[in-house]
Enzyme design. Structure first.
Site, mmCIF file in Angstrom:
data_model
loop_
_atom_site.group_PDB
_atom_site.id
_atom_site.type_symbol
_atom_site.label_atom_id
_atom_site.label_comp_id
_atom_site.label_asym_id
_atom_site.label_seq_id
_atom_site.Cartn_x
_atom_site.Cartn_y
_atom_site.Cartn_z
ATOM 1 N N GLU A 56 0.672 -1.362 0.046
ATOM 2 C CA GLU A 56 0.003 -0.035 0.042
ATOM 3 C C GLU A 56 0.685 1.487 -0.135
ATOM 4 O O GLU A 56 0.443 2.087 -0.472
ATOM 5 C CB GLU A 56 -0.837 0.147 1.210
ATOM 6 C CG GLU A 56 -2.099 -1.063 1.272
ATOM 7 C CD GLU A 56 -1.455 -2.365 1.840
ATOM 8 O OE1 GLU A 56 -0.314 -2.430 2.054
ATOM 9 O OE2 GLU A 56 -2.094 -3.585 1.565
ATOM 10 N N ARG A 165 -18.412 -1.942 3.464
ATOM 11 C CA ARG A 165 -18.439 -3.125 2.903
ATOM 12 C C ARG A 165 -20.199 -3.335 3.054
ATOM 13 O O ARG A 165 -20.611 -4.129 1.728
ATOM 14 C CB ARG A 165 -17.915 -4.061 3.860
ATOM 15 C CG ARG A 165 -18.192 -5.296 3.384
ATOM 16 C CD ARG A 165 -17.391 -6.295 4.580
ATOM 17 N NE ARG A 165 -17.592 -7.938 3.957
ATOM 18 C CZ ARG A 165 -18.001 -8.430 4.969
ATOM 19 N NH1 ARG A 165 -18.464 -8.457 6.111
ATOM 20 N NH2 ARG A 165 -18.532 -9.817 4.292
#
Lengths: 312, 277
Positions: A56, A165
């Site tokens: 990342e 989510r």
């Protein structure tokens, strides 16, 4: 009941739509494209999708490099990694040089669910809000997400887009137009006002309905832009209702509640309670169970509204 | 070979001038990083005065090559190169590290003509450089990207993420140069946290690895030509250098990583650089 769609699904769908019209768009992901839904973009535009692997920090700085060439970049991972692990890359490589990169992070908050606390970012709004010049957007539903993505694809500044989510209800009207820095009054009221963002907006709407049945008139305001905050709307609604609740799926420290408290403390001190995760780590569980456990559902919100009204 | 010989002499003179400017500006600032700026001066000279495509009067020219100073603390070397190359007046160098100066302690893209990437936090510059290289590939453009790293900087995990990425996407338009001066703040790189064998590691990560004397103008130039000719993989040039190069009392002295010389020390340094051959 309205159709439920996760904001991450709306994100992927909108990116895929933009792939055709916006040739300047590049999308990066760190091995989570199925979960973050950037895979939808990759399917239609493989040449401008860059798989970064599980790295990342490099992803965010590579995004800065692409933006240096004038591209608009969306880079995605789970919030805990995109903002947590790569915080300093976001600050130094993206925000400091004011590059047009949108860090679009999914799986924010405790409704990540069963994966548990390691994957439940409750600090990301706070982190991003503290970076100078950073725009912080937390859409409430699919419609607002789609509009925010389209707008951020043209935005010439760094931004953080916080997505979830879990499938959420549609709460924003069809003719609603998302604007950076603008809040939206979903329900007017007189006794108290709930300022909410993200999936807490749907809970706030439900809480207001429950309270109405008991004769309490609570307003609901969606504040999708945490920074820059719609201070005018915050002040006017606080003055009008005289009691304030903030609701966010985030630590009560540093996020929406703190942003609203700062504005009110400096402009019109108002009785206020913050609803959010009370400075503790989450745990594994079903999203609805966790929402109840940490006091983030409509029932808990309604109780807090009643409590704050007693302080008027 | 006569012409090349003359060019080399000219570049060596430029490198001396760059070193003098480095000393002058750090002395005027009262702080800064002379050691790693001096070790990089010859590399910077070859890039800015010989190999890179640049237009000082048009810093954002589309056809330019990109340079990323991943070891951002060597900002004085970059500022000297840019000023001597004509991106901004040499007189501005004395504003280094002063309030409201564009010449910040570490380079900022939004403030200095010719600086494409803001750096200073180690390990990030190489990633940004790799991102530029990837973007140029997406666009099918021929520009080359150079990133200059410190050897101590290679202790950052992100460096290896970026190397992995560059090799994976076959970024042969990226050349990473490592200023291997073998010193970092706390001491010798080998003693603080060894990165050896650096060449084997870079090779294992899929890079074309070249080793040069980082103070030999001709060797550096040849290595860059070789790097640009390489197809299908990025190149890493390990440039063996001396920290503090050109100033006797600074050479190989860890204490000169981040300290400004006093005026009398600066005077001696400038005299030595004047006499340097």
């Amino acid at each position: 009941m309205a159709e439920k769609i996760a904001t991450r699904d709306a994100y992927g769908k909108t990116l895929a739509e933009l792939a055709v019209s916006d040739k300047n768009l590049v999308v990066l992901d760190a091995d989570l494209s199925k979960s973050t839904k950037t895979g939808d973009f990759a399917k239609v535009c493989p040449e401008r999708f860059v798989e970064m692997g599980i790295a990342e920090q490099n992803m965010v700085a590579v995004a800065a490099g692409l933006a240096t060439l004038g591209k608009h970049v969306f880079c995605s991972s789970f919030a805990i990694f995109a903002v947590g692990r790569a915080f300093e890359q976001v600050r130094n490589a993206v925000a400091y040089p004011q590059l047009p990169v949108t860090v679009a992070a999914t799986h924010a908050g405790i409704t990540v669910g069963e994966d548990g606390a390691t994957h439940q970012a409750i600090e990301d709004i706070s982190l991003m809000r503290s970076v100078p010049g950073m725009t912080v957007v937390v859409p409430a539903d699919a419609h607002e997400t789609a509009q925010a993505v389209r707008l951020l694809a043209e935005y010439d500044k760094p931004a953080y887009l916080r997505l979830g989510r879990l499938a959420v209800e549609s709460v924003m009207p069809e003719d609603y137009q998302f604007q950076i820095g603008k809040g939206f009054v979903l329900r007017d009221g007189a006794d108290a006002v709930i300022f909410a963002c993200g999936l807490m907006v749907q809970e706030a709407v439900k809480a207001a309905e429950m309270l109405a049945a008991e004769g309490i008139d609570a307003a609901v305001v969606n504040l999708p832009t945490i920074k820059p905050l719609d201070t005018e709307l915050v002040i006017s609604m606080a003055k009008k209702c005289g009691a304030v609740i903030t609701a966010e799926e985030h630590n009560i420290n540093g996020g929406l509640g703190s942003a609203v408290a700062e504005v009110l403390a400096e402009n019109c001190p108002t009785p206020m309670l913050r609803v959010g995760v009370a400075d503790v780590f989450g745990q594994s569980g079903k999203p609805a169970e966790l929402m109840a456990e940490y006091g983030l559902n409509a029932d808990a919100l309604a109780a807090k509204v009643k409590e704050v009204i007693t302080r008027k | 070979m006569g012409v090349i010989f003359v060019d080399t002499l000219k570049l060596e003179a430029t490198a001396r001038q760059m070193r003098q400017e480095i000393i002058k500006m750090i002395t005027a600032a009262g702080s800064g990083h002379p050691g790693g700026s001096l070790s990089a001066a010859d590399i910077m000279t070859v890039l800015y005065f010989d190999k890179m495509n640049l237009r000082p009067d048009e810093p954002k020219w589309d056809g330019r090559d990109y340079f990323v100073l991943s070891k951002g603390h060597a900002a004085p070397a970059l500022y000297a190169a840019l000023a001597l190359r004509g991106f901004f007046p040499v007189e501005q160098l004395e504003t280094l590290r002063k309030l409201h100066s564009p010449l910040q302690g570490h380079p900022v893209s939004t403030k200095v003509p010719g600086v494409d990437v803001s750096t200073g936090s180690l390990g990030q510059g190489i990633s940004v450089a790799a991102g530029i290289a990837k973007g140029l590939k997406i666009d099918g453009k021929p520009n080359h990207v150079y990133a200059l790293l410190g050897d101590g900087e290679c202790q950052e995990g992100e460096v290896w993420e970026a190397l992995m990425f560059a090799a994976h996407y076959q970024l042969d338009n990226l050349t990473v140069i490592i200023d291997r001066n073998c010193l970092q703040i706390d001491g010798k790189v080998d003693e603080v946290m060894s990165i050896s064998p650096l060449d084997k590691k870079l090779d294992a990560f899929g890079f074309n690895v070249l080793m040069v004397n980082g103070h030999n103008i001709e060797s550096i130039g040849r290595a860059i030509d070789t790097a640009k000719a390489e197809k299908g993989r990025p190149t890493a040039i390990i440039a063996n250098t001396v920290k503090g190069r050109g100033v006797s009392f600074m050479e190989n002295q860890v204490g000169w990583h981040g300290n400004a010389p006093k005026p009398e020390e600066a005077a001696q340094a400038l005299q030595e650089l004047q006499d340097m051959r």
